[in-house]
Design an enzyme around this catalytic site. Structure first.
Site, mmCIF file in Angstrom:
data_model
loop_
_atom_site.group_PDB
_atom_site.id
_atom_site.type_symbol
_atom_site.label_atom_id
_atom_site.label_comp_id
_atom_site.label_asym_id
_atom_site.label_seq_id
_atom_site.Cartn_x
_atom_site.Cartn_y
_atom_site.Cartn_z
ATOM 1 N N SER A 1 6.800 7.336 -0.840
ATOM 2 C CA SER A 1 5.655 8.315 -1.190
ATOM 3 C C SER A 1 5.255 7.847 -2.554
ATOM 4 C CB SER A 1 6.015 9.954 -0.659
ATOM 5 O OG SER A 1 6.288 10.222 0.567
ATOM 6 N N HIS B 1 2.877 15.775 -3.696
ATOM 7 C CA HIS B 1 4.059 16.313 -3.279
ATOM 8 C C HIS B 1 5.526 15.759 -3.856
ATOM 9 C CE1 HIS B 1 3.778 12.980 -0.179
ATOM 10 N NE2 HIS B 1 5.263 13.087 -0.356
ATOM 11 N N ASP C 1 -3.408 15.323 -2.067
ATOM 12 C CA ASP C 1 -2.084 14.918 -2.312
ATOM 13 C C ASP C 1 -1.902 13.617 -3.291
ATOM 14 O OD1 ASP C 1 0.626 15.162 -2.051
ATOM 15 O OD2 ASP C 1 0.735 13.885 -0.159
#
Length: 221
Positions: A216, A107, A137
């Site tokens: 992230s 993402h 992901d």
């Protein structure tokens, strides 16, 4: 699947600022190593952070978004009003070998038209997306310099073994929350095998090390 021992990371896979969750467990690209904890007697925590931080990178991805307004296209073109805009997102990642490969979350780079990676020594390189898995992901990038070659003097971080992680061990997250490069937060492994209803591998390691937007894709040591 297990990785060879030394140090290593797990990708911090949630974009939300939930400080109590880390990553899926176990998973080849998201393994967390117990090695940093095992070597604590031989190396202090600041020393460990100094050793592994050069392998953590800042990732900036740019996406071009085209949009149309029904019945207004001719008007917008007449007045030269752009019908596209650029959207930038920030995240983290880590170098895994001398060939310039970097692991991050999908993402962070999804739909990106350009990916720029900044190393801890402030060098910047464009990266190409080699592969990605939306369900997991995960994304694999490769750094390239202006001559389309792999940069020199990279500092890879070896993957560890999530099966050997123990509850209450020290956990250190290194990343770029809010764009603040190489931010270090410390906590413990709070729990393993957590199920929170997210993704096909809903088997997470829980940590109380602070994790915020921008972490992230970064590692948990």
């Amino acid at each position: 699947m297990r990785f060879s021992r030394p140090i290593l990371p797990s990708i911090i896979g949630l974009i939300w600022a939930i400080p109590t969750w880390a990553m899926p467990h176990p998973s080849p690209a998201t393994a967390v190593s117990s090695a940093p904890f095992a070597c604590a007697a031989h190396e202090d925590l600041p020393g460990m952070v100094e050793r592994v931080s050069p392998g953590v990178v800042n990732i900036s991805s740019t996406t071009v978004i085209n949009y149309q307004v029904y019945g207004m296209d001719a008007y917008l073109r007449l007045w030269g009003i752009p019908q596209e805009r650029k959207q930038t997102s920030l995240g983290s990642g880590f170098i895994i070998d001398q060939d310039g490969y970097v692991i991050t979350n999908n993402h962070v780079v999804q739909h990106a038209t350009e990916v720029l990676v900044t190393l801890s020594d402030k060098r910047q390189f464009k990266a190409k997306i080699v592969g990605k898995d939306e369900k997991m992901d995960l994304a694999l990038l490769q750094l390239l310099n202006a001559e389309r070659r792999v940069p020199e003097n990279l500092k890879p971080v070896p993957l560890g073994d999530s099966d050997k992680v123990r509850i209450a061990e020290t956990a250190v997250a290194v990343g770029n929350p809010f764009g603040l490069q190489n931010t270090v937060t410390r906590g413990i492994i709070s729990a393993k095998n957590r199920t929170i209803g997210l993704g096909p591998l809903d088997n997470f390691i829980q940590t109380d090390a602070s994790i915020n937007p921008g972490n992230s894709g970064g590692p948990l040591f």
